[in-house]
Write an enzyme that holds these catalytic residues in place. Structure first.
Site, short mmCIF file in Angstrom:
data_model
loop_
_atom_site.label_atom_id
_atom_site.label_comp_id
_atom_site.label_asym_id
_atom_site.label_seq_id
_atom_site.Cartn_x
_atom_site.Cartn_y
_atom_site.Cartn_z
N HIS A 131 0.90 -1.11 -0.01
CA HIS A 131 0.11 -0.17 -0.11
C HIS A 131 0.72 1.19 0.10
O HIS A 131 0.17 2.45 -0.22
CB HIS A 131 -1.17 0.01 1.33
N ASP A 162 0.25 -7.70 1.53
CA ASP A 162 0.64 -6.39 1.66
C ASP A 162 2.21 -6.05 1.84
O ASP A 162 2.82 -5.21 2.64
CB ASP A 162 -0.20 -5.62 2.93
N GLY A 232 2.96 6.59 8.45
CA GLY A 232 4.38 6.68 8.09
C GLY A 232 5.18 5.57 8.46
O GLY A 232 6.48 5.57 7.64
N ASN A 233 4.67 4.82 9.25
CA ASN A 233 5.50 3.73 9.65
C ASN A 233 5.70 2.35 8.86
O ASN A 233 6.35 1.50 8.88
CB ASN A 233 5.13 2.97 11.24
N SER A 234 4.61 2.50 8.06
CA SER A 234 4.31 1.51 7.05
C SER A 234 5.69 0.97 6.18
O SER A 234 6.26 1.91 5.49
CB SER A 234 3.34 1.97 5.99
N GLY A 290 -7.53 -25.14 0.06
CA GLY A 290 -8.66 -25.50 -0.50
C GLY A 290 -9.75 -25.71 0.52
O GLY A 290 -10.60 -26.44 0.39
N ILE A 291 -9.71 -24.72 1.50
CA ILE A 291 -11.10 -24.97 2.50
C ILE A 291 -11.53 -23.38 2.94
O ILE A 291 -10.79 -22.53 2.69
CB ILE A 291 -10.55 -25.67 3.87
N GLY A 293 -13.08 -22.03 6.67
CA GLY A 293 -13.31 -22.18 8.14
C GLY A 293 -12.55 -21.27 8.92
O GLY A 293 -12.40 -20.03 8.56
#
Length: 495
Positions: A131, A162, A232-234, A290-291, A293
């Site tokens: 992002h 991300d 800004g820490n991203s 493939g589940i 849950g």
């Protein structure tokens, strides 16, 4: 950057540029040798932890990233409920109206945002958040203490994890030492390093509050910390007391949008796999079990809150399967709804976050051993993980080059002549998928897979999205220069 109450918020920081201040938020080289691990001496029992060593080791490896989206002309729709009424007194009753929908062109402002990144190799590879770089036309990297500034390119990015890998042309950079996040312990001291709120080269301290947190927004199995993480820490570093990288800071959980809450970082175990995928394939290779849950305890608690009876599963830990995906890895291994997964490859699975952490380090085609309970009886099965398309092949982002054409946005005279507002004209067909599907030179593309196509970037995005779907086909709708409408199906893969 929107401030959202009680939700996870990407820690990206907007900066001013020209006339606007806009929050831009929230997307094949040899792997460099692993850096040598060096350790700081442990503090004696009962003595305060000295974090100065960790700060000195980590700060030079954390960079400031500025991303810019240039001003663009975009066509937007708006509603005029009176237009059809006055042009047709029956309000389009006889099918002549368009529901008051009109289009106009607008000039978007130049937008910029700031985030952080971590140098992982001396030759210029830097990890950050998707992002931070998503949609950027320009990326600028500034080294610690504003020593040097570089232009950067995106090597690979993935929205779900991300994570993004970018590259600058530089040598002898201070690469951070990468630790194994699987060895991180709840309660140990950590530092968050980044550029929050426009304050460059900032460190904050806290502890690891929890591991394998599943945030329910695509990013899975996060390290939770109470070290202050702000906008800004991203993309910045979460490091241990030895200054070794254990995670990439990604978001905060807060009631105010600022640091009155917890921060979350993507573990290096997931980051390392993503970096390798970006370098080798250009995209993240997502393995699917493939589940559908979730954590068994969460399910049982929810049922009790609703005063519903709950069956005895024989445990309170594990992942309960709600549904087995058709033709998926779990179905082929004969797993069923109501089974509870308790181990994968000998590693305990207590929550959905544990399962996601293990699977996130796998690739399509990898085999995993799954231990599960069925009616309290312990069973094992071997699963071959699949990709998003339902097979075990490597998935690569397709580029519009695969179409074998040259394109340009239609001119104002074409809009007036054909009575259309937008489109992308095929200037030349030199081969590739367009030629195979019979798309002629001069044809004007308006919609692909039900998405409007107004620019080359729009077409590129649709091609990438379709290339990773189970049905990698472009359904093109448009118009010939004569005004006649046309439709084409363009497969992106050979059958």
């Amino acid at each position: 950057m929107k401030k959202i109450v009680n939700v996870a918020t990407p820690a990206v920081c907007a900066v001013a540029l020209t006339l606007s201040v806009v929050a831009f938020a929230k997307t094949n080289a040899a792997t460099a040798p692993a850096p040598i691990v060096t350790s700081a001496p442990a503090a004696p029992a009962g003595q305060p932890v000295d974090l100065t060593y960790a700060a000195e080791k980590a700060l030079p490896s954390v960079v400031y990233i500025k991303s810019v989206q240039n001003s663009k002309v975009q066509t937007v729709e708006y509603s005029d409920p009176f237009e059809d009424f006055f042009s047709d007194p029956f309000g389009g009753f006889f099918g002549q109206g368009n529901g008051g929908r009109r289009q106009r062109q607008v000039q978007t402002p130049k937008r910029a945002a700031a985030g952080s990144g971590v140098i992982i190799s001396a030759d210029g590879y830097i990890v950050t958040n998707n992002h931070v770089v998503d949609g950027a036309d320009e990326l600028t990297v500034t080294l610690n203490e504003n020593s040097k500034e570089y232009s950067a390119r995106v090597v690979g990015a993935d929205k779900s994890t991300d994570l993004a890998l970018i590259k600058i042309d530089a040598k002898n950079l201070p690469a951070i030492v990468i630790a194994n996040s699987d060895n991180v312990r709840v309660g140990e001291w950590v530092l968050a390093v980044g550029n929050p709120l426009g304050l460059n080269n900032t460190v904050t301290a806290g502890i690891v509050s929890a591991k394998a947190r599943s945030m329910g927004q695509g990013v899975s199995s996060m390290i939770q910390t109470d070290a202050a993480i702000n906008q800004g820490n991203s993309g910045g570093a979460l490091v241990n007391t030895r200054g070794e990288l254990i995670g990439i800071n990604a978001m905060l959980w807060s009631q105010t949008g600022s640091n009155i809450g917890y921060g979350f970082a993507i573990p290096t175990a997931i980051m390392n796999k993503a970096v390798e995928d970006f370098k080798n394939y250009g995209s993240y290779q997502r393995a699917m079990i493939g589940i559908q849950g979730g954590s068994l305890k969460d399910y049982i608690d929810a049922m009790k809150d609703q005063d519903k009876d709950v069956k005895d599963y024989g445990t309170m830990e594990g992942v309960r399967i709600d549904k087995v995906v058709e033709d998926g890895a779990a179905e082929e291994a004969h797993l069923q709804a109501e089974d509870v997964i308790t181990e994968i490859d000998g590693k305990k699975v207590k929550t959905m976050g544990d399962l996601q952490a293990i699977i996130a380090q796998k690739r399509p085609g990898d085999k995993v051993s799954v231990t599960y309970l069925r009616n309290k009886s312990k069973k094992t099965a071997t699963l071959t993980l699949k990709n998003e398309k339902g097979n075990t092949k490597v998935v690569k982002d397709a580029d519009i080059d695969v179409l074998g054409g040259q394109f340009r946005a239609i001119t104002d005279s074409q809009k007036e002549q054909l009575n259309i507002d937008y489109g992308l004209q095929v200037l030349k067909v030199s081969g590739g998928r367009l030629k195979s599907a019979g798309v002629p030179q001069g044809f004007i593309i308006q919609h692909v897979n039900d998405q409007s196509v107004k620019s080359i970037n729009d077409l590129q995005d649709v091609v990438k999205e379709a290339s990773k779907s189970k049905e990698p086909v472009l359904y093109i709708q448009g118009i010939y220069p004569t005004g006649k409408k046309g439709y084409f199906a363009v497969p992106l893969e050979d059958e």
